[in-house]
Design a protein around this motif. Structure first.
Motif, short mmCIF file in Angstrom:
data_model
loop_
_atom_site.label_atom_id
_atom_site.label_comp_id
_atom_site.label_asym_id
_atom_site.label_seq_id
_atom_site.Cartn_x
_atom_site.Cartn_y
_atom_site.Cartn_z
N PHE A 1 0.85 -1.18 0.00
CA PHE A 1 0.00 0.00 0.00
C PHE A 1 0.89 1.23 0.00
O PHE A 1 1.69 1.43 0.91
CB PHE A 1 -0.91 0.00 1.23
CG PHE A 1 -1.86 1.17 1.29
CD1 PHE A 1 -2.98 1.20 0.50
CD2 PHE A 1 -1.60 2.24 2.14
CE1 PHE A 1 -3.86 2.27 0.56
CE2 PHE A 1 -2.47 3.31 2.21
CZ PHE A 1 -3.60 3.33 1.41
N ASP A 2 0.76 2.06 -1.02
CA ASP A 2 1.59 3.26 -1.14
C ASP A 2 0.86 4.46 -0.53
O ASP A 2 0.38 5.34 -1.23
CB ASP A 2 1.98 3.53 -2.59
CG ASP A 2 0.77 3.67 -3.51
OD1 ASP A 2 -0.31 3.18 -3.14
OD2 ASP A 2 0.90 4.27 -4.59
N GLY A 3 0.75 4.47 0.79
CA GLY A 3 0.03 5.52 1.50
C GLY A 3 0.61 6.90 1.26
O GLY A 3 1.80 7.06 1.00
N ARG A 4 -0.27 7.92 1.38
CA ARG A 4 0.14 9.29 1.08
C ARG A 4 0.16 10.18 2.32
O ARG A 4 0.25 11.40 2.19
CB ARG A 4 -0.80 9.89 0.03
CG ARG A 4 -0.88 9.08 -1.25
CD ARG A 4 0.48 8.93 -1.90
NE ARG A 4 0.46 8.01 -3.02
CZ ARG A 4 0.20 8.36 -4.28
NH1 ARG A 4 -0.10 9.62 -4.56
NH2 ARG A 4 0.21 7.47 -5.24
N GLY A 5 0.07 9.61 3.51
CA GLY A 5 0.15 10.44 4.71
C GLY A 5 -1.11 11.26 4.91
O GLY A 5 -2.23 10.76 4.78
N THR A 6 -0.94 12.52 5.23
CA THR A 6 -2.07 13.41 5.48
C THR A 6 -2.81 13.73 4.19
O THR A 6 -2.21 14.15 3.20
CB THR A 6 -1.59 14.72 6.13
OG1 THR A 6 -0.89 14.41 7.35
CG2 THR A 6 -2.77 15.63 6.46
N LEU A 7 -4.12 13.54 4.19
CA LEU A 7 -4.92 13.76 3.00
C LEU A 7 -5.65 15.10 3.09
O LEU A 7 -6.07 15.53 4.16
CB LEU A 7 -5.97 12.65 2.84
CG LEU A 7 -5.44 11.22 2.70
CD1 LEU A 7 -6.59 10.26 2.42
CD2 LEU A 7 -4.39 11.11 1.61
N GLY A 8 -5.80 15.74 1.93
CA GLY A 8 -6.59 16.95 1.80
C GLY A 8 -7.78 16.69 0.89
O GLY A 8 -7.91 15.60 0.32
N ALA A 9 -8.64 17.68 0.75
CA ALA A 9 -9.85 17.50 -0.04
C ALA A 9 -9.54 17.16 -1.50
O ALA A 9 -10.30 16.44 -2.15
CB ALA A 9 -10.70 18.77 0.03
#
Length: 626
Positions: free
Chosen positions: A242-250
């Motif tokens: 899973f290549d997570g992106r950390g903090t997500l925005g809208a």
């Protein structure tokens, strides 16, 4: 007494001893997770020599085990959904309370109504500004909470995918051990233990994702996703990443295009090296991973859209003027005259069209200054089913009619409205082939947030803090300004600095003039605005007309209903899981009462065989004494 009787009694005693030992093992493991009851199946010896110990097998009910795994995945899905939906609903506050979204909206409306009573009161103006700021901070706080929930799900996905990948490797390793132990002289007990371990691991995997289990002739199993992708084949397992992106925005949303994807995805790498995006292919349909993906990419994205639409409606209700088309006909053509004076980038013009077959559709003219993406995603407009046509308005009002005509192309006749304002246009078509059924727009009046005296009621009370506190128009320049607007919603600093702007709308405003306060109150509570179908309020097939207050209440109702529905689904699924667990336990688990009853039978059989041997010993002693 014959030697056959002695042999039979001896064999029976051995089988009984083994069976008693198996009963003891079953009872000792009655509470062990994943343990399946063992049974001993004796086999007849040739030549009337009694019985042999035979084989040890598990009393496994494959049907109930399959159902248990199905319900386990379903319960993980509904459990996570109910939890997140409950947290989302809590962000809006307790309906009716002063700090809830509906409470702060009502307080703001009441403060504006109070201002119409006494517009000269500095205290009333300050109260109205404070209420407006509370509305802005409440909406932005809820929107930030939505993104915090998405960020939490992104982290959970990383953890769940790693755990699922580990389980796949362990299941493949157990496959290898089971194949190696099958057929060995001491293999029965060992194989049963390994089978229990493997079933326990597959059950644990079912919490994360739904899998199809296929038994192989050599004792191994093959695991497949719902779409048929192989996860385990004999001793080989796919690895999940899973290549997570950390903090997500809208703006961080899923896309099958890796270059546009702003969130993580689940990738399966097969032993042969092939890589499969399990989210893109829809391979995972249940379990906690599927629930987290659905919540992150659908439920919470829609919640953000609802808040963005609410923020946009709140801003544009007090800063825009409605422009409705007036029916007109000329030279056998029909259409509308519409005043688009002051049209700014993002002020969509919606035309209703109907073809010769009677099929209707909306056509949206989207004004741009040349920096909007091409094409513009209709899902980001009020009507996701509409055809969006960009119109370059950078040349000013004098070029507007020509640019609209150029954008519409053949089938339409566009010109400046005769005797109309500089930005007024006439749009005509042949009703026999392509009839115009409506025309409307919402035109932003102020061009600058600092301009609070536009000569009328409309002004920028709410602004986009992320764009230097600029006026919100719904522009697509450089991307959709609607996306994430709820987080950026703020009260105009010019109004905060000088709250007389709530009343003073021109250089000649008379003391006590209630025109602007009445305009603001009506804009919030009476003016009907068009809210996008993408918000999902009242369905996703058509835009929704409502007041700002009405739309806010609809959002709150929708959130509460969704949370209640998720909770009910989870309660039902938990009952189904408990039923599946009970059925599996009844069919394949250990019942201490049954084992004790079996032990009594075995003790009786043991005593009978022992008496035969005792009688034989006594006979031999008697013969030896003769």
């Amino acid at each position: 007494m014959s030697l056959n009787a002695l042999n039979t009694a001896t064999a029976g005693l051995q089988v009984t001893q083994a069976a008693i030992g198996l009963v003891a093992q079953n009872v000792a493991n009655a509470g062990s997770a994943g343990y399946v009851k063992r049974v001993l199946t004796p086999v007849a010896q040739p030549g009337n020599s009694g019985v042999a110990t035979g084989t040890i097998s598990r009393t496994l009910d494959a049907v109930s085990l399959k159902q248990l795994r199905l319900e386990t995945a379903g319960a993980a899905y509904t459990g996570l959904s109910a939890t997140v939906q409950g947290r989302l609903d809590a962000l809006y506050g307790v309906p009716g309370s002063a700090s809830a979204l509906d409470g702060v909206m009502n307080t703001f409306a009441q403060s504006l109504q109070g201002l119409t009573t006494d517009p000269t009161s500095a205290a009333s103006r300050a109260t109205a500004v404070a209420a407006a700021r509370t509305v802005a901070t409440t909406i932005s706080g809820i929107a930030q909470g939505v993104q915090d929930l998405r960020t939490g799900l992104e982290s959970q996905l990383a953890s769940d995918v790693a755990s699922a990948s580990t389980l796949l490797s362990q299941i493949a390793a157990l496959n290898t051990k089971i194949v190696g132990a099958t057929g060995n002289s001491s293999g029965d007990t060992r194989v049963a233990e390994l089978l229990d371990q493997r079933d326990l691991q597959i059950n644990a995997l079912s919490h994360y994702l739904d899998v199809q289990v296929s038994d192989q002739h050599d004792g191994s199993v093959t695991l497949l996703t719902a779409s048929g992708a192989t996860l385990v084949d004999h001793g080989a397992a796919a690895s999940l990443t899973f290549d997570g992106r950390g903090t997500l925005g809208a703006e961080a949303q899923y896309s099958a295009d890796p270059g546009r994807r702003g969130v993580g995805t689940v990738t399966a790498t097969t032993p042969s090296g092939a890589r499969i995006d399990l989210i893109e292919t829809g391979a995972i349909r249940s379990g906690s991973i599927a629930a987290a993906v659905s919540l992150r990419d659908d439920t919470l994205v829609q919640a953000q859209r609802q808040l963005d639409d609410l923020a946009a409606g709140l801003s544009r209700a007090v800063s825009d003027r409605p422009a409705a088309g007036t029916p007109v006909s000329a030279g056998g053509l029909t259409g509308f005259d519409i005043d688009l004076t002051g049209l700014q980038a993002g002020n969509a013009v919606t035309l209703g069209v109907r073809n010769a077959a009677g099929i209707g559709r909306n056509l949206i003219l989207m004004p741009t200054n040349g920096a909007a993406p091409t094409p513009i995603d209709p899902a980001l407009t009020d009507d996701p089913t509409a055809l969006v046509v960009p119109v370059d308005i950078s040349g000013g009002p004098s070029t507007l009619a020509a640019k609209i005509g150029e954008a519409l192309g053949t089938g339409f006749t566009v010109s400046a409205t005769p005797g109309g304002a500089a930005g007024a246009v006439r749009i005509l078509s042949d009703p026999a082939s392509l009839a115009l059924t409506g025309a409307g727009a919402s035109v932003t009046v102020p061009t600058s947030a600092a301009d609070t005296k536009t000569g009328g009621g409309a002004f920028a009370l709410f602004v986009d803090a992320g764009a230097g506190h600029g006026v919100f128009t719904g522009s697509f320049e450089g991307g959709s300004h609607l996306t994430g607007f709820a987080q950026r919603l703020a009260v105009n600093p010019a109004v905060v600095a000088d709250n007389s702007a709530l009343v003073d709308y021109s250089g000649s405003t008379q003391s006590g003039d209630t025109a602007r306060p009445r305009f603001l109150t009506d804009a919030l509570t009476s003016r009907s605005l068009t809210f996008s179908a993408g918000s999902g309020i009242g369905g996703v097939s058509a835009p929704r007309a409502a007041t700002v207050i009405g739309f806010a209440l609809s959002v709150i109702d929708a959130r509460g209903a969704a949370s209640a529905e998720a909770q009910q689904l989870d309660e039902g699924q938990q009952i189904a899981l408990a039923s599946a667990q009970g059925r599996f336990g009844k069919e394949s688990g250990v019942s201490v009462d049954e084992e004790m009853s079996r032990l009594i039978q075995l003790q009786t059989a043991y005593s009978a065989n022992a008496r035969v041997l005792t009688a034989a010993r006594d006979m031999l002693d008697t013969l030896l004494r003769l």
